[in-house]
Design a protein around this motif. Structure first.
Motif, mmCIF file in Angstrom:
data_model
loop_
_atom_site.group_PDB
_atom_site.id
_atom_site.type_symbol
_atom_site.label_atom_id
_atom_site.label_comp_id
_atom_site.label_asym_id
_atom_site.label_seq_id
_atom_site.Cartn_x
_atom_site.Cartn_y
_atom_site.Cartn_z
ATOM 1 N N GLY A 152 3.180 0.850 13.191
ATOM 2 C CA GLY A 152 3.196 -0.573 13.511
ATOM 3 C C GLY A 152 3.081 -1.409 12.255
ATOM 4 N N ILE A 153 2.108 -1.036 11.429
ATOM 5 C CA ILE A 153 1.898 -1.807 10.212
ATOM 6 C C ILE A 153 3.080 -1.630 9.275
ATOM 7 C CG2 ILE A 153 0.525 -1.791 8.105
ATOM 8 C CD1 ILE A 153 -1.905 -1.540 10.036
ATOM 9 N N GLY B 9 7.529 -3.847 6.693
ATOM 10 C CA GLY B 9 8.966 -3.784 6.473
ATOM 11 C C GLY B 9 9.593 -5.148 6.656
ATOM 12 N N LEU B 10 9.171 -5.828 7.729
ATOM 13 C CA LEU B 10 9.701 -7.164 8.002
ATOM 14 C C LEU B 10 9.366 -8.120 6.867
ATOM 15 C CD1 LEU B 10 9.083 -7.700 11.807
ATOM 16 C CD2 LEU B 10 11.261 -7.637 10.592
ATOM 17 N N VAL B 11 8.075 -8.069 6.466
ATOM 18 C CA VAL B 11 7.654 -8.930 5.360
ATOM 19 C C VAL B 11 8.499 -8.630 4.131
ATOM 20 C CG1 VAL B 11 5.756 -9.453 3.788
ATOM 21 C CG2 VAL B 11 5.310 -9.161 6.214
ATOM 22 N N ALA B 12 8.702 -7.330 3.899
ATOM 23 C CA ALA B 12 9.482 -6.930 2.733
ATOM 24 C C ALA B 12 10.891 -7.488 2.811
ATOM 25 C CB ALA B 12 9.517 -5.403 2.634
ATOM 26 N N VAL B 13 11.504 -7.423 3.995
ATOM 27 C CA VAL B 13 12.879 -7.909 4.149
ATOM 28 C C VAL B 13 12.935 -9.404 3.855
ATOM 29 C CG1 VAL B 13 14.681 -8.382 5.836
ATOM 30 C CG2 VAL B 13 13.613 -6.127 5.757
ATOM 31 N N ILE B 14 11.943 -10.139 4.411
ATOM 32 C CA ILE B 14 11.929 -11.582 4.189
ATOM 33 C C ILE B 14 11.819 -11.896 2.700
ATOM 34 C CG2 ILE B 14 10.603 -13.693 4.581
ATOM 35 C CD1 ILE B 14 9.808 -12.432 7.309
ATOM 36 N N ILE C 175 9.411 5.415 -6.467
ATOM 37 C CA ILE C 175 10.119 4.838 -5.323
ATOM 38 C C ILE C 175 9.186 3.999 -4.468
ATOM 39 C CG2 ILE C 175 12.270 5.947 -4.595
ATOM 40 C CD1 ILE C 175 10.683 8.331 -3.728
ATOM 41 N N SER C 176 8.281 3.313 -5.123
ATOM 42 C CA SER C 176 7.383 2.440 -4.368
ATOM 43 C C SER C 176 8.066 1.104 -4.077
ATOM 44 C CB SER C 176 6.114 2.226 -5.191
ATOM 45 O OG SER C 176 5.588 0.971 -4.921
ATOM 46 N N PHE C 177 7.610 0.481 -3.017
ATOM 47 C CA PHE C 177 8.096 -0.845 -2.648
ATOM 48 C C PHE C 177 8.007 -1.817 -3.826
ATOM 49 C CE2 PHE C 177 6.506 -5.069 -1.305
ATOM 50 C CZ PHE C 177 7.660 -5.562 -0.730
ATOM 51 N N LEU D 242 -3.344 -8.658 5.538
ATOM 52 C CA LEU D 242 -2.600 -9.034 6.734
ATOM 53 C C LEU D 242 -3.543 -9.282 7.899
ATOM 54 C CD1 LEU D 242 0.512 -6.715 6.654
ATOM 55 C CD2 LEU D 242 0.344 -9.157 6.198
ATOM 56 N N LEU D 243 -4.549 -8.403 8.037
ATOM 57 C CA LEU D 243 -5.478 -8.547 9.152
ATOM 58 C C LEU D 243 -6.336 -9.791 9.007
ATOM 59 C CD1 LEU D 243 -6.480 -4.824 9.591
ATOM 60 C CD2 LEU D 243 -5.390 -6.250 11.310
#
Lengths: 231, 490
Positions: free
Chosen positions: B24-25, B30-35, B112-114, B424-425
């Motif tokens: 879930g996290i 992933g979404l945050v990363a895409v944005i 290969i880290s974000f 995030l929390l």
């Protein structure tokens, strides 16, 4: 002291423990033997309400463990290293348990000093945190900590494993002394049939989650058990 | 061999108990990363034309000039947030695998880290625009490669220094120093570095500098970790001289005192928890960014309320977020000892309340910036004590990640001292007071805004016991699955 009724624990359809009825009286010294996977640790975890029973109930002194927390004041247990707090020294750990059980420092000190030969000079005043002690020494600390605050029920899972021969002898002596105290009920599990028969008045053998033997220790007990497990 | 490792990693990920929440996290992240990637992408592609139009200078020169700050910020972010790749090394040591292979894999995995991949979205589009605008293709390619290698150089620096928890303070210091010197025009570091970064494009040989840097760092890291791969050196952790401490002054707290003493020792004696204290001190000064008018974007009232929550609540957020995970290593003991859930939770609550109160008192130096600033901080503190402390405890019942307290001691240990998840929390806990404040401020006046926030806090305090009972019930309901989740390590 302990009353177990139609207790069952199932994981994904596999029953790992199924005990119809088992009663352990106050003052009994109770030994639990069985092979790996027989359900010894599962039973102890159920007694301490660390896992949820699928069915049935455990009552300690009439208190059903998964409903009320009132069994905690008279129960002490050491199952594994998750009962130790790694960043404390042995002394601090004893005091911590003591405080939880309403014992002052002097009482704790007095009790611990009685077992100084059990510690074999490797634990007290050594300026080491518990996490830095060897497995065997950690176990010694855990076992002695269960004696703090005069608990009426003491549960020890595999107390003999990982201990050196000398310490095993000393531990047997300690358990025997406790067994002679008619206020203290002590539960010990082990793989070692000889140890268990030496310290327990009553021995229950488990196999695949069920009680297969329930005997009061006599001269023939060891032989009987050995025959049972020699397959 | 590498394929085997990758398979192991995959299994470790899929089979971990926390997989559900992990996933879930991960999706959320992933979404945050895409944005962020899209923002980066748009920014860097249009950045070229904006610079050209507004400044009438060669965009590559301008960008090169300020790249030093880009990389410094990257270093700070990496040292704060990037977790080191964990690969379970002990069981591999006696298997027929070369040590060097293990180290190479662990180091390679960190690449290969974000935090490295994100730069694709800034460097690549900019390079493409450069090509389109007719820059020398070979030069652009070299510049691109140079930038990429420098991102990796940062990565290696972070890996090498990860043993030290406070390294980001150093990077932050360097960043502040250069920034300050340039702002007050004592010394302009970009004059030197700008020439260098631009030089990677103009000369064909300067790219060798990042190449050599990266190779040297890899070689050094390889040597460093290979040497540490023994049970009694790097993989063991240091033994500290232990001291028995008493903290008798905490006895006045009655039945809670053993827990408070224990928590104090927990915080003082474990690296992982020590960082929470450091973080809370940093958060106290975090308000400087907002109240001093240093950054224009932060002058909005909403932002200032946001800051006021953070300023006094640093400890509450960084420590409280992980209650009861701090006790994960000995949770079965806590659950079978002579302890009631109520005492246990109350002691954690008091710890957070005391820390928040102390922070609020330290914050009195913000009075310098005016009464309203300090009032805002105080109302934030009341909200933290009344509402957020309960919310944090509530959330804790569902955070079932065991914490390895001793981590951070080992080169390859699990580093999660301060991770993105924690932040995030925390977000909902900030938005509440902002909304309350804005409600009061828009419809009545500023003071009403503070009063609303304070009133919510007081209301939380008034209903503390009710909330405690509810939280206690949740903890009890979650008890068995929490114990089971804490059983598995890493």
């Amino acid at each position: 002291m302990i009353e177990i009724n139609s207790l069952r624990k199932t994981y994904n359809g596999v029953t790992v423990l199924n005990i119809n009825h088992l009663e352990i009286k106050q003052g009994e010294s109770f030994g639990l033997v069985g092979n790996n996977g027989a359900g010894k640790t599962t039973l102890f975890s159920l007694l301490l309400d660390l896992i949820e029973p699928s069915n049935g109930s455990v009552k300690l002194k009439g208190v059903q463990v998964n409903i009320s927390e009132d069994w905690k004041p008279f129960t002490a247990a050491f199952l594994d290293e998750t009962f130790l707090i790694g960043y404390l020294t042995a002394e601090e750990y004893f005091y911590f348990i003591g405080e939880l059980r309403g014992q002052n420092k002097a009482t704790v000190d007095a009790l611990v000093s009685r077992y100084s030969d059990f510690f074999n000079d490797e634990i007290l005043g050594k300026k080491k945190y518990l996490r830095d002690l060897s497995k065997g020494n950690q176990k010694k600390v855990g076992i002695i900590a269960t004696l703090i605050g005069n608990p009426e029920l003491i549960i020890l899972d595999e107390p003999f494993a990982n201990l050196d021969p000398t310490t095993q002898f000393r531990l047997k002596k300690i358990i025997r002394e406790l067994a002679d105290d008619k206020n203290v009920t002590i539960l010990v599990s082990s793989h070692d049939l000889a140890h268990t028969t030496e310290v327990s008045d009553r021995i229950v053998a488990m196999h695949k989650g069920e009680v297969v033997k329930d005997i009061y220790t006599s001269a023939e007990t060891l032989k009987e058990l050995e025959e049972f497990f020699a397959v | 061999m590498f394929l085997q490792f990758i398979r192991l990693e995959w299994k470790a990920f899929v089979r971990s108990q926390a997989f559900g929440t992990n996933l879930g996290i991960k999706i959320f992240l992933g979404l945050v990363a895409v944005i962020y990637s899209l923002m980066f992408l748009a920014g860097s592609a249009t950045g070229y034309y904006i610079i050209q139009k507004e400044l009438h200078q060669d965009p590559l020169v301008v960008v090169s000039k300020y790249l030093i700050y880009y990389f410094l910020v990257d270093l700070v972010i990496k040292s704060l947030l990037q977790k080191l790749p964990v690969i379970n090394i002990r069981p591999l040591l006696t298997l027929p695998i070369k040590r060097s292979t293990i180290v190479n894999f662990a180091l390679g995995k960190s690449l290969i880290s974000f935090f490295n991949i994100i730069h694709v979205f800034s460097i690549v589009p900019f390079s493409v625009v450069l090509l389109k605008e007719g820059y020398d293709p070979a030069g652009v390619l070299l510049w691109w490669a140079g930038m990429w290698l420098l991102v990796y150089v940062n990565n290696m620096l972070n890996v090498l220094m990860s043993d030290n928890d406070f390294v980001f303070v150093i990077f932050l210091g360097i960043l502040g120093l250069f920034g300050g010197l340039q702002y007050y025009s004592y010394f302009d570091v970009t004059l030197v570095t700008g020439v260098f970064f631009h030089g990677i494009y103009t000369t064909y040989y300067l790219v060798l500098v990042p190449v050599v840097l990266f190779a040297a760092l890899w070689w050094f890291a390889h040597k460093f970790f290979s040497k540490k791969m023994y049970l009694d050196t790097g993989l063991k952790g240091k033994h500290q001289q232990a001291q028995t401490q008493d903290f008798a002054w905490l006895n006045r707290f009655g039945t809670m005192s053993p827990f408070l003493k224990n928590d104090l020792k927990l915080i003082l004696r474990n690296k992982r928890s020590k960082t929470t204290v450091v973080m809370s001190v940093i958060f106290i000064f975090y308000g400087m960014l907002f109240y001093t008018g240093m950054l224009e974007v932060y002058e909005g009232a909403g932002w200032q309320v946001f800051a006021s929550i953070f300023v006094s609540g640093g400890f509450l957020f960084t420590f409280g977020q992980f209650v009861p995970s701090w006790d994960s290593a000995y949770y079965p003991l806590m659950m079978s000892q002579n302890i009631t859930y109520r005492d246990y939770l109350a002691s954690k609550w008091w710890l957070m309340v005391i820390a928040t109160a102390v922070s609020a008192v330290i914050c009195s130096f913000y009075l310098y910036f005016g009464w309203h600033v300090y009032l805002m901080i105080l109302s934030g503190a009341v909200f933290n004590i009344g509402v957020n402390s309960l919310l944090v405890l509530f959330g804790g019942a569902f955070v079932k990640t065991p914490i390895d307290l001793t981590s951070g001691k080992q080169a390859f240990g699990n580093k999660q001292a301060f991770n993105i998840k924690t932040m995030l929390l925390s977000l909902p806990k900030m938005l509440g007071p902002i909304a309350l404040y804005l409600l009061g401020a828009t419809f009545i006046n500023e003071t009403a805004g503070y009063l609303f926030v304070t009133a919510a806090g007081l209301l939380g305090l008034a209903f503390r016991n009710v909330a405690f009972r509810a939280i206690e019930r949740i903890y009890k309901a979650e008890k068995y699955s929490t114990i089971a989740a804490y059983k598995q390590k890493g």
